[in-house]
Design a protein around this motif. Structure first.
Motif, short mmCIF file in Angstrom:
data_model
loop_
_atom_site.label_atom_id
_atom_site.label_comp_id
_atom_site.label_asym_id
_atom_site.label_seq_id
_atom_site.Cartn_x
_atom_site.Cartn_y
_atom_site.Cartn_z
N VAL A 65 4.40 8.96 -45.31
CA VAL A 65 3.62 8.41 -44.22
C VAL A 65 4.03 8.78 -42.67
O VAL A 65 5.25 8.30 -42.48
CB VAL A 65 2.97 7.07 -44.37
CG1 VAL A 65 2.35 6.68 -43.03
CG2 VAL A 65 2.15 6.88 -45.52
N ASP A 66 3.36 9.44 -42.22
CA ASP A 66 3.69 9.90 -40.77
C ASP A 66 2.74 9.04 -39.76
O ASP A 66 3.03 9.04 -38.59
CB ASP A 66 4.08 11.25 -40.51
CG ASP A 66 2.93 12.28 -41.02
OD1 ASP A 66 1.93 11.81 -41.45
OD2 ASP A 66 3.35 13.27 -41.18
N VAL A 67 1.34 8.65 -40.19
CA VAL A 67 0.84 7.73 -39.32
C VAL A 67 0.12 6.90 -40.23
O VAL A 67 -0.20 6.72 -41.28
CB VAL A 67 -0.63 8.73 -38.92
CG1 VAL A 67 -1.42 8.02 -38.02
CG2 VAL A 67 -0.15 9.98 -38.25
N ASN B 31 4.04 -4.71 -40.21
CA ASN B 31 5.20 -5.20 -38.98
C ASN B 31 6.44 -4.68 -39.49
O ASN B 31 7.43 -5.32 -39.57
CB ASN B 31 5.24 -6.63 -38.97
CG ASN B 31 5.93 -7.47 -37.80
OD1 ASN B 31 6.15 -6.61 -36.71
ND2 ASN B 31 6.44 -8.31 -37.99
N GLU B 32 6.45 -3.27 -39.79
CA GLU B 32 7.68 -2.62 -40.14
C GLU B 32 8.33 -2.29 -39.16
O GLU B 32 8.08 -1.93 -38.06
CB GLU B 32 7.36 -1.40 -41.08
CG GLU B 32 6.40 -1.55 -42.34
CD GLU B 32 7.08 -2.19 -43.43
OE1 GLU B 32 8.56 -1.96 -43.27
OE2 GLU B 32 6.70 -3.10 -44.09
N PRO B 33 9.99 -1.97 -39.22
CA PRO B 33 10.75 -1.50 -38.02
C PRO B 33 10.19 -0.28 -37.63
O PRO B 33 9.63 0.80 -38.56
CB PRO B 33 12.05 -1.39 -38.88
CG PRO B 33 12.24 -2.38 -39.94
CD PRO B 33 10.76 -2.36 -40.45
N ALA B 34 10.32 -0.07 -36.33
CA ALA B 34 9.92 1.18 -35.73
C ALA B 34 10.71 2.40 -36.20
O ALA B 34 12.00 2.44 -36.64
CB ALA B 34 9.71 1.11 -34.20
N ARG B 35 9.90 3.57 -36.46
CA ARG B 35 10.52 4.71 -37.15
C ARG B 35 10.17 5.90 -36.33
O ARG B 35 9.01 6.24 -36.20
CB ARG B 35 10.00 4.70 -38.33
CG ARG B 35 10.65 5.91 -39.17
CD ARG B 35 10.05 5.95 -40.59
NE ARG B 35 10.49 7.28 -41.33
CZ ARG B 35 10.02 7.61 -42.61
NH1 ARG B 35 9.52 6.53 -43.43
NH2 ARG B 35 9.96 8.70 -42.97
N PRO B 36 11.06 6.75 -35.92
CA PRO B 36 11.00 7.94 -34.98
C PRO B 36 10.06 8.76 -36.15
O PRO B 36 10.51 8.96 -37.21
CB PRO B 36 12.12 8.61 -34.75
CG PRO B 36 13.03 7.46 -34.69
CD PRO B 36 12.63 6.28 -35.67
N GLY B 37 9.10 9.49 -35.58
CA GLY B 37 8.07 10.39 -36.19
C GLY B 37 7.17 9.76 -36.96
O GLY B 37 6.41 10.35 -37.75
N ARG B 38 6.99 8.45 -36.99
CA ARG B 38 5.92 7.70 -37.62
C ARG B 38 5.14 6.98 -36.37
O ARG B 38 5.41 6.06 -35.45
CB ARG B 38 6.07 6.89 -38.32
CG ARG B 38 5.08 5.86 -38.95
CD ARG B 38 5.42 4.77 -40.19
NE ARG B 38 6.04 5.42 -41.36
CZ ARG B 38 6.81 4.87 -42.29
NH1 ARG B 38 7.23 3.88 -42.15
NH2 ARG B 38 7.08 5.63 -43.11
#
Length: 317
Positions: free
Chosen positions: A202-204, A217-224
């Motif tokens: 998943v990227d969005v 409330n997942e940790p922030a992830r570059p590219g998402r």
């Protein structure tokens, strides 16, 4: 700036065009909506579109009447929306409304558009504009959290712009997710119910719920890219503090978000961190950073949608 189409000025005695829900949908192409909202965002930022804070008036027992005007040099609009939560027990729609469109020069009423249909479609178009602007590539897979009316509009918009994109759907339970996908595949064939684990591709992530507790409330992830749509009151919250603290923050209307974005308010974010949609469109972003986009809505987007409808009306006559 958009120019008023011939239908508005060709005949001063012409009747007001009244568009029901079906015709309003036919007039509001998602690709055109995305472009029109991008233009309106720049005009709102420049002050050539005026969109004051909405007025909320009690209506009946527990309902509200929402008044939302916006004006530009070419047209003005006034959206009136009535929200009656108790209509669920009456087996009636919760939301009724209309958008009145007028010529800015003469004040002449041009047409009436269906309020809920216009709102649903332009809200989904704002989400697609955020994807185009902040992700800067076509998404491969989207997680859609929520299975209500706004989820269906988002599925239609995704299909219009990204027909090959896979959409995972997460509802209140597995049955709700499965039922939505079964009925929704007529709108977008690449729908799949999501299990409890977040699909890795998943990227969005798009949240379209009325939850009062964070559903993501997942940790922030570059590219998402995370897009919060459903929480429109201070007591609502779809996105959690963990996600927000680790992300660059944007809002379609930062001024409105200060009053309506319950996710941001609960997380006590620093409002100086929140960039506008107009700023993002100007390229003032770092796409290597995790990003959250909060959609709260403004009548400027309704005006942008009205422009699309007016441009389409002569072809529909």
């Amino acid at each position: 700036m958009s120019t008023l189409p011939p239908i508005a000025t060709a005949n001063n005695d012409a009747s007001i065009v009244v568009c029901d829900r079906t015709r309003t949908a036919e007039l509001l192409d998602f690709n055109k909506l995305v472009d029109s909202i991008a233009q309106a965002a720049a005009e709102l930022d420049a002050g050539t579109i005026l969109s004051p804070e909405r007025m909320v008036v009690p209506l009946g027992d527990g309902g509200v009447l929402l008044s939302m005007p916006a004006t530009a040099p070419d047209i003005g609009i006034h959206k009136l929306v009535n929200v009656q939560p108790s209509n669920v027990q009456r087996q009636l729609p919760t939301i009724h409304g209309t958008v009145t469109v007028c010529d800015s020069i003469t004040g002449k009423i041009i047409c009436l558009l269906d309020g809920p249909e216009l709102t649903g479609r332009r809200t989904a178009a704002v989400t697609l504009l955020a994807i185009r602007t902040l992700l800067k590539r076509a998404p491969n897979a989207i997680l859609l959290i929520g299975t209500g009316a706004q989820a269906r509009y988002h599925v239609q918009a995704i299909n219009a712009l990204y027909p090959q994109c896979k959409v995972w759907v997460r509802g209140q339970d597995d049955q709700a997710s499965s039922d939505f996908c079964t009925s929704g595949r007529q709108l977008h064939e690449h729908l799949e119910p999501s299990v409890s684990e977040l699909p890795i591709d998943v990227d969005v992530v798009i949240t379209v719920t009325t939850s009062t507790e964070p559903v993501y409330n997942e940790p922030a992830r570059p590219g998402r890219l995370i897009i919060g749509v459903g929480a429109f009151k201070p007591e609502m919250a779809e996105l959690g503090k963990v996600t927000l603290d680790g992300s660059d923050l944007f809002a379609d209307d930062p001024a409105g978000a200060r009053h309506e974005a319950g996710d941001f308010l609960r997380a006590e974010i620093d409002w100086a961190r929140v960039g506008s949609l107009a700023a993002a469109l100007r390229g003032e972003i770092d796409t290597t950073r995790p990003a959250v986009f909060k959609s709260v809505g403004t009548a400027a987007w309704d005006l942008a949608a009205a422009r699309v409808a007016l441009q389409s009306l002569p072809l529909a006559e």
